[in-house]
Motif scaffolding. Sequence first.
Motif, short mmCIF file in Angstrom:
data_model
loop_
_atom_site.label_atom_id
_atom_site.label_comp_id
_atom_site.label_asym_id
_atom_site.label_seq_id
_atom_site.Cartn_x
_atom_site.Cartn_y
_atom_site.Cartn_z
N ALA A 81 -13.61 -9.64 16.66
CA ALA A 81 -12.64 -10.71 16.47
C ALA A 81 -13.07 -11.59 15.31
CB ALA A 81 -12.50 -11.54 17.75
N TYR A 82 -12.11 -12.00 14.49
CA TYR A 82 -12.42 -12.90 13.38
C TYR A 82 -11.28 -13.90 13.20
CZ TYR A 82 -9.44 -9.81 10.49
OH TYR A 82 -8.40 -9.07 9.99
N GLU A 83 -11.68 -15.11 12.89
CA GLU A 83 -10.76 -16.24 12.81
C GLU A 83 -10.14 -16.38 11.42
OE1 GLU A 83 -11.17 -21.14 12.66
OE2 GLU A 83 -12.74 -19.96 13.62
N GLU A 84 -8.86 -16.77 11.41
CA GLU A 84 -8.18 -17.20 10.19
C GLU A 84 -7.74 -18.64 10.40
OE1 GLU A 84 -7.51 -15.98 7.20
OE2 GLU A 84 -8.45 -14.01 7.47
N SER A 85 -8.23 -19.54 9.54
CA SER A 85 -7.86 -20.95 9.63
C SER A 85 -8.09 -21.59 8.27
CB SER A 85 -8.67 -21.67 10.72
OG SER A 85 -10.06 -21.57 10.45
N SER A 86 -7.54 -22.76 8.07
CA SER A 86 -7.68 -23.41 6.77
C SER A 86 -8.99 -24.20 6.71
CB SER A 86 -6.50 -24.34 6.51
OG SER A 86 -6.59 -25.50 7.31
N PHE A 87 -9.55 -24.29 5.50
CA PHE A 87 -10.80 -25.01 5.30
C PHE A 87 -10.65 -26.48 5.70
CE2 PHE A 87 -13.51 -27.66 2.55
CZ PHE A 87 -14.76 -27.17 2.89
N CYS A 88 -9.52 -27.09 5.34
CA CYS A 88 -9.30 -28.50 5.65
C CYS A 88 -9.27 -28.73 7.16
CB CYS A 88 -8.01 -29.00 5.01
SG CYS A 88 -8.10 -29.13 3.21
N HIS A 89 -8.63 -27.83 7.89
CA HIS A 89 -8.57 -27.98 9.34
C HIS A 89 -9.95 -27.84 9.97
CE1 HIS A 89 -4.36 -27.98 11.20
NE2 HIS A 89 -4.26 -28.44 9.98
N ARG A 90 -10.75 -26.90 9.46
CA ARG A 90 -12.09 -26.73 10.02
C ARG A 90 -12.94 -27.97 9.75
NH1 ARG A 90 -11.50 -21.79 7.56
NH2 ARG A 90 -13.13 -22.22 6.02
N CYS A 91 -12.80 -28.56 8.56
CA CYS A 91 -13.63 -29.71 8.20
C CYS A 91 -13.19 -30.99 8.90
CB CYS A 91 -13.60 -29.91 6.69
SG CYS A 91 -14.56 -28.68 5.78
N TRP A 92 -11.87 -31.21 8.98
CA TRP A 92 -11.38 -32.50 9.45
C TRP A 92 -10.93 -32.48 10.91
CZ3 TRP A 92 -13.13 -35.95 6.40
CH2 TRP A 92 -13.25 -35.70 5.02
N CYS A 93 -10.55 -31.33 11.42
CA CYS A 93 -10.09 -31.26 12.81
C CYS A 93 -11.11 -30.62 13.73
CB CYS A 93 -8.77 -30.49 12.89
SG CYS A 93 -7.45 -31.20 11.88
N GLY A 94 -12.12 -29.97 13.17
CA GLY A 94 -13.19 -29.40 13.97
C GLY A 94 -12.68 -28.45 15.04
N ALA A 95 -13.11 -28.68 16.27
CA ALA A 95 -12.74 -27.80 17.37
C ALA A 95 -11.27 -27.90 17.74
CB ALA A 95 -13.60 -28.13 18.60
N GLY A 96 -10.58 -28.94 17.29
CA GLY A 96 -9.17 -29.09 17.60
C GLY A 96 -8.25 -28.37 16.64
N ARG A 97 -8.82 -27.61 15.72
CA ARG A 97 -8.01 -26.96 14.69
C ARG A 97 -7.11 -25.87 15.26
NH1 ARG A 97 -13.32 -25.16 14.16
NH2 ARG A 97 -13.72 -22.91 14.11
N GLY A 98 -6.03 -25.62 14.56
CA GLY A 98 -5.22 -24.45 14.87
C GLY A 98 -5.83 -23.23 14.20
N PHE A 99 -5.59 -22.06 14.75
CA PHE A 99 -6.15 -20.85 14.15
C PHE A 99 -5.36 -19.63 14.61
CE2 PHE A 99 -8.56 -21.47 18.10
CZ PHE A 99 -8.41 -20.25 18.71
N VAL A 100 -5.58 -18.53 13.90
CA VAL A 100 -5.16 -17.21 14.34
C VAL A 100 -6.41 -16.37 14.48
CG1 VAL A 100 -3.87 -15.12 13.73
CG2 VAL A 100 -2.89 -17.37 13.25
N MET A 101 -6.60 -15.76 15.63
CA MET A 101 -7.75 -14.90 15.87
C MET A 101 -7.27 -13.44 15.87
SD MET A 101 -11.08 -15.22 16.42
CE MET A 101 -11.25 -16.87 17.16
N HIS A 102 -7.77 -12.68 14.90
CA HIS A 102 -7.44 -11.26 14.82
C HIS A 102 -8.46 -10.46 15.61
CE1 HIS A 102 -4.58 -12.18 11.63
NE2 HIS A 102 -5.53 -12.88 11.03
N ILE A 103 -8.00 -9.58 16.47
CA ILE A 103 -8.89 -8.74 17.27
C ILE A 103 -8.61 -7.28 16.93
CG2 ILE A 103 -9.59 -8.06 19.60
CD1 ILE A 103 -8.87 -10.83 20.55
N VAL A 104 -9.64 -6.58 16.46
CA VAL A 104 -9.48 -5.21 15.98
C VAL A 104 -10.33 -4.26 16.81
CG1 VAL A 104 -8.98 -6.02 13.64
CG2 VAL A 104 -11.33 -5.46 14.26
N ASP A 105 -9.95 -2.97 16.77
CA ASP A 105 -10.71 -1.95 17.48
C ASP A 105 -11.68 -1.27 16.52
OD1 ASP A 105 -9.17 -0.26 15.92
OD2 ASP A 105 -7.98 0.51 17.60
N ASN A 106 -12.27 -0.14 16.94
CA ASN A 106 -13.29 0.50 16.12
C ASN A 106 -12.73 1.21 14.89
OD1 ASN A 106 -12.11 2.68 17.35
ND2 ASN A 106 -13.95 3.38 18.41
#
Length: 258
Positions: A81-106
């Motif tokens: 699984a790997y996260e897609e989110s904006s740099f500004c949201h990660r810096c200023w909103c921290g754990a409250g940020r919105g995100f899309v988590m992509h989950i892939v198989d092998n």
Amino acid sequence: MTDSGSVEVKQPPASNNGQQWMAMPQLNGGASGVPPGLEYLAQIDQLVIHQQIELFEALSGIECKNRYVIKNTLGQQVYYAYEESSFCHRCWCGAGRGFVMHIVDNQYQEVMRLVRPFKCCAGCCWCADAACCSYEINIESPPGQVIGSVRQIGSKWKPMYEILDDSRATVLRIGGPCCPCQTICCTADVDFKIKGSDGVTDVGKVSKQWGGFFREVITQADNFSCTFPMDMDVRMKATLLGASFLIDYMYFEKENNN
């Protein structure tokens, strides 16, 4: 902010830990009605989620996109699984940020997508019955098709969640402890109990595991497990996996950058 359905899926960075992957089950997902890629879940009663340590984040304090290895009880990797989110949201909103988590198989095929919309006023358990104040995550499989969601609900003190199916009907509930935290003086697992829609019948649990002093104190990399009945519908298992991520971000993703 990353928008639901608007994220371009990219090839994820390889999980270069030499991990053995779980073999593809001999099931015909499309013919049986199981979303492609969720066949693995039919043979699993527990998922173990290891967040990968980001050395740059640990040294700089700058929030990076989270990455996770998801395993079965034999230690075989089931998903990445790997996260897609904006740099500004990660810096200023921290754990409250919105995100899309992509989950892939092998095969690096995206089999699930977790979408958590950003809500600037959400998080307080006292007013979580209001939609604008309730954190929520939607589970899509295949991406673009919602199969379930997890919604924070109002409570006096303890964390409470509803597990909803694709028609928004309540199927399960999750309740956490009054103080869902871990410290170097309190290293016991923190359990969020999964119960039936009646709120009484025990079904399973989501557990935040103690990862050791370095992992817990120096980094923000968390370890979780999600336990459920073997015969549970794979869509509900996938939704409970989404609940594990929502719980992680709400209670265990540190907010040093806020």
